[in-house]
Design a protein around this motif. Structure first.
Motif, PDB file in Angstrom:
ATOM      1  N   ASN A  49       0.815  -1.218   0.000  1.00 28.02           N
ATOM      2  CA  ASN A  49       0.000   0.000   0.000  1.00 28.02           C
ATOM      3  C   ASN A  49       0.854   1.276   0.000  1.00 28.02           C
ATOM      4  O   ASN A  49       0.517   2.259   0.650  1.00 28.02           O
ATOM      5  CB  ASN A  49      -0.970  -0.011   1.183  1.00 28.02           C
ATOM      6  CG  ASN A  49      -2.126   0.949   0.969  1.00 28.02           C
ATOM      7  OD1 ASN A  49      -2.406   1.369  -0.152  1.00 28.02           O
ATOM      8  ND2 ASN A  49      -2.787   1.321   2.041  1.00 28.02           N
ATOM      9  N   ARG A  51       1.293   3.867  -2.004  1.00 25.41           N
ATOM     10  CA  ARG A  51       0.761   4.655  -3.122  1.00 25.41           C
ATOM     11  C   ARG A  51       1.701   5.776  -3.534  1.00 25.41           C
ATOM     12  O   ARG A  51       1.774   6.131  -4.702  1.00 25.41           O
ATOM     13  CB  ARG A  51      -0.584   5.267  -2.743  1.00 25.41           C
ATOM     14  CG  ARG A  51      -1.623   4.257  -2.402  1.00 25.41           C
ATOM     15  CD  ARG A  51      -2.839   4.902  -1.772  1.00 25.41           C
ATOM     16  NE  ARG A  51      -3.602   3.887  -1.088  1.00 25.41           N
ATOM     17  CZ  ARG A  51      -4.899   3.738  -1.230  1.00 25.41           C
ATOM     18  NH1 ARG A  51      -5.579   4.540  -2.001  1.00 25.41           N
ATOM     19  NH2 ARG A  51      -5.531   2.790  -0.585  1.00 25.41           N
ATOM     20  N   LYS A  87      -8.942  -4.872  -6.608  1.00 22.88           N
ATOM     21  CA  LYS A  87      -8.751  -3.473  -6.209  1.00 22.88           C
ATOM     22  C   LYS A  87      -9.213  -3.267  -4.765  1.00 22.88           C
ATOM     23  O   LYS A  87      -8.549  -2.574  -3.993  1.00 22.88           O
ATOM     24  CB  LYS A  87      -9.499  -2.538  -7.158  1.00 22.88           C
ATOM     25  CG  LYS A  87      -9.200  -1.080  -6.914  1.00 22.88           C
ATOM     26  CD  LYS A  87      -9.842  -0.197  -7.960  1.00 22.88           C
ATOM     27  CE  LYS A  87      -9.548   1.265  -7.695  1.00 22.88           C
ATOM     28  NZ  LYS A  87     -10.152   2.141  -8.689  1.00 22.88           N
ATOM     29  N   TYR A  92      -6.145  -0.058  -3.824  1.00 17.84           N
ATOM     30  CA  TYR A  92      -5.985   0.900  -4.915  1.00 17.84           C
ATOM     31  C   TYR A  92      -5.414   0.192  -6.141  1.00 17.84           C
ATOM     32  O   TYR A  92      -4.944  -0.941  -6.053  1.00 17.84           O
ATOM     33  CB  TYR A  92      -5.086   2.060  -4.490  1.00 17.84           C
ATOM     34  CG  TYR A  92      -3.600   1.762  -4.492  1.00 17.84           C
ATOM     35  CD1 TYR A  92      -2.756   2.415  -5.380  1.00 17.84           C
ATOM     36  CD2 TYR A  92      -3.035   0.845  -3.615  1.00 17.84           C
ATOM     37  CE1 TYR A  92      -1.395   2.153  -5.391  1.00 17.84           C
ATOM     38  CE2 TYR A  92      -1.685   0.582  -3.617  1.00 17.84           C
ATOM     39  CZ  TYR A  92      -0.865   1.232  -4.507  1.00 17.84           C
ATOM     40  OH  TYR A  92       0.474   0.967  -4.527  1.00 17.84           O
ATOM     41  N   ASN A  93      -5.463   0.865  -7.277  1.00 21.28           N
ATOM     42  CA  ASN A  93      -4.863   0.344  -8.510  1.00 21.28           C
ATOM     43  C   ASN A  93      -3.554   1.100  -8.725  1.00 21.28           C
ATOM     44  O   ASN A  93      -3.567   2.294  -9.013  1.00 21.28           O
ATOM     45  CB  ASN A  93      -5.805   0.540  -9.697  1.00 21.28           C
ATOM     46  CG  ASN A  93      -5.199   0.082 -11.010  1.00 21.28           C
ATOM     47  OD1 ASN A  93      -4.046  -0.335 -11.071  1.00 21.28           O
ATOM     48  ND2 ASN A  93      -5.972   0.171 -12.067  1.00 21.28           N
ATOM     49  N   GLN A  94      -2.442   0.414  -8.601  1.00 21.65           N
ATOM     50  CA  GLN A  94      -1.139   1.059  -8.720  1.00 21.65           C
ATOM     51  C   GLN A  94      -0.937   1.679 -10.099  1.00 21.65           C
ATOM     52  O   GLN A  94      -0.344   2.753 -10.224  1.00 21.65           O
ATOM     53  CB  GLN A  94      -0.002   0.091  -8.376  1.00 21.65           C
ATOM     54  CG  GLN A  94       0.244  -1.018  -9.366  1.00 21.65           C
ATOM     55  CD  GLN A  94      -0.720  -2.186  -9.244  1.00 21.65           C
ATOM     56  OE1 GLN A  94      -1.597  -2.203  -8.386  1.00 21.65           O
ATOM     57  NE2 GLN A  94      -0.574  -3.166 -10.105  1.00 21.65           N
ATOM     58  N   GLU A  96      -3.159   3.065 -11.943  1.00 26.67           N
ATOM     59  CA  GLU A  96      -3.918   4.322 -11.951  1.00 26.67           C
ATOM     60  C   GLU A  96      -3.114   5.442 -11.289  1.00 26.67           C
ATOM     61  O   GLU A  96      -3.067   6.566 -11.789  1.00 26.67           O
ATOM     62  CB  GLU A  96      -5.241   4.103 -11.217  1.00 26.67           C
ATOM     63  CG  GLU A  96      -6.181   5.265 -11.256  1.00 26.67           C
ATOM     64  CD  GLU A  96      -7.499   4.930 -10.560  1.00 26.67           C
ATOM     65  OE1 GLU A  96      -8.021   5.828  -9.874  1.00 26.67           O
ATOM     66  OE2 GLU A  96      -7.995   3.787 -10.683  1.00 26.67           O
ATOM     67  N   TRP A  97      -2.463   5.143 -10.183  1.00 29.59           N
ATOM     68  CA  TRP A  97      -1.665   6.152  -9.480  1.00 29.59           C
ATOM     69  C   TRP A  97      -0.424   6.532 -10.304  1.00 29.59           C
ATOM     70  O   TRP A  97      -0.003   7.678 -10.303  1.00 29.59           O
ATOM     71  CB  TRP A  97      -1.291   5.654  -8.100  1.00 29.59           C
ATOM     72  CG  TRP A  97      -2.428   5.823  -7.132  1.00 29.59           C
ATOM     73  CD1 TRP A  97      -3.655   5.222  -7.197  1.00 29.59           C
ATOM     74  CD2 TRP A  97      -2.456   6.657  -5.988  1.00 29.59           C
ATOM     75  NE1 TRP A  97      -4.434   5.632  -6.144  1.00 29.59           N
ATOM     76  CE2 TRP A  97      -3.721   6.512  -5.383  1.00 29.59           C
ATOM     77  CE3 TRP A  97      -1.524   7.495  -5.393  1.00 29.59           C
ATOM     78  CZ2 TRP A  97      -4.075   7.183  -4.235  1.00 29.59           C
ATOM     79  CZ3 TRP A  97      -1.876   8.169  -4.234  1.00 29.59           C
ATOM     80  CH2 TRP A  97      -3.151   8.007  -3.669  1.00 29.59           C
TER      81      TRP A  97
END
Length: 189
Positions: A49, A51, A87, A92-94, A96-97
């Protein structure tokens, strides 16, 4: 010349994977080689996690790969989607970040709604080349039409054989006339 992997021989144009198969994307590039500390960092980003790693990787990609991205005429960034259950589990979607990090610097919009994963797939890292391709067949779908003649940058964290981005690119191309380029944080050998 195609995926961006380092080549075994200086006179070669394509890596072993690209010389054996046709990819659905136009061309790809990666920021780093998937080994050593990069492997550990990406593991922490993905499963720990972290991000903030993804955002920094994306911003660094924009600085280093920005000239190439602009030369390709990219007008839209689409991260490789995760299945909703994965997800939720990861938080989260890595990809996407990472895509948002690129967008922060290059001011190219990120689209997280058009491409989505319809089928939960096994993790690719445990599969061979043939199993990877079979695992991803029918895994993606497109919700809405793409802009005409769109130039899309498909973003993922790790590129190994190209199976994931090939399937996603095929899905995008089936939804409309578009050119799909690929960028990843790291590329495996």
């Amino acid at each position: 010349m195609k995926c961006g992997k380092p080549l075994d021989a200086a006179e070669a144009e394509y890596c072993r994977d690209c010389s054996r198969r046709q990819h659905a994307f136009v061309r790809g590039r990666a920021l780093l080689s998937y080994r050593g500390p990069v492997k550990l960092s990406l593991y922490r980003m993905k499963y720990g996690n972290r991000r903030e790693y993804a955002r920094v990787y994306g911003q660094t990609m924009a600085h280093r790969l920005g000239p190439w991205i602009c030369q390709c005429g990219i007008g839209l960034i689409i991260p490789v989607p995760l299945h909703p259950s994965r997800k939720r589990k990861r938080g989260y979607n890595q990809a996407e970040w990472i895509a948002k990090g690129i967008s922060d610097v290059l001011h190219i919009p990120v689209d997280t709604h058009t491409l989505y994963r319809v089928r939960r797939t096994k993790p690719q890292k445990k599969l061979n080349d043939i199993e990877r391709k079979q695992n991803l067949q029918g895994a993606f779908s497109v919700k809405c039409a793409l802009p005409p003649n769109a130039c899309i940058l498909l973003v993922d964290d790790i590129y190994t054989t190209g199976s994931t981005v090939d399937e996603a690119a095929r899905c995008l191309q089936a939804a409309g006339e578009c050119k799909v380029y690929v960028a990843a944080v790291a590329i495996g050998g």
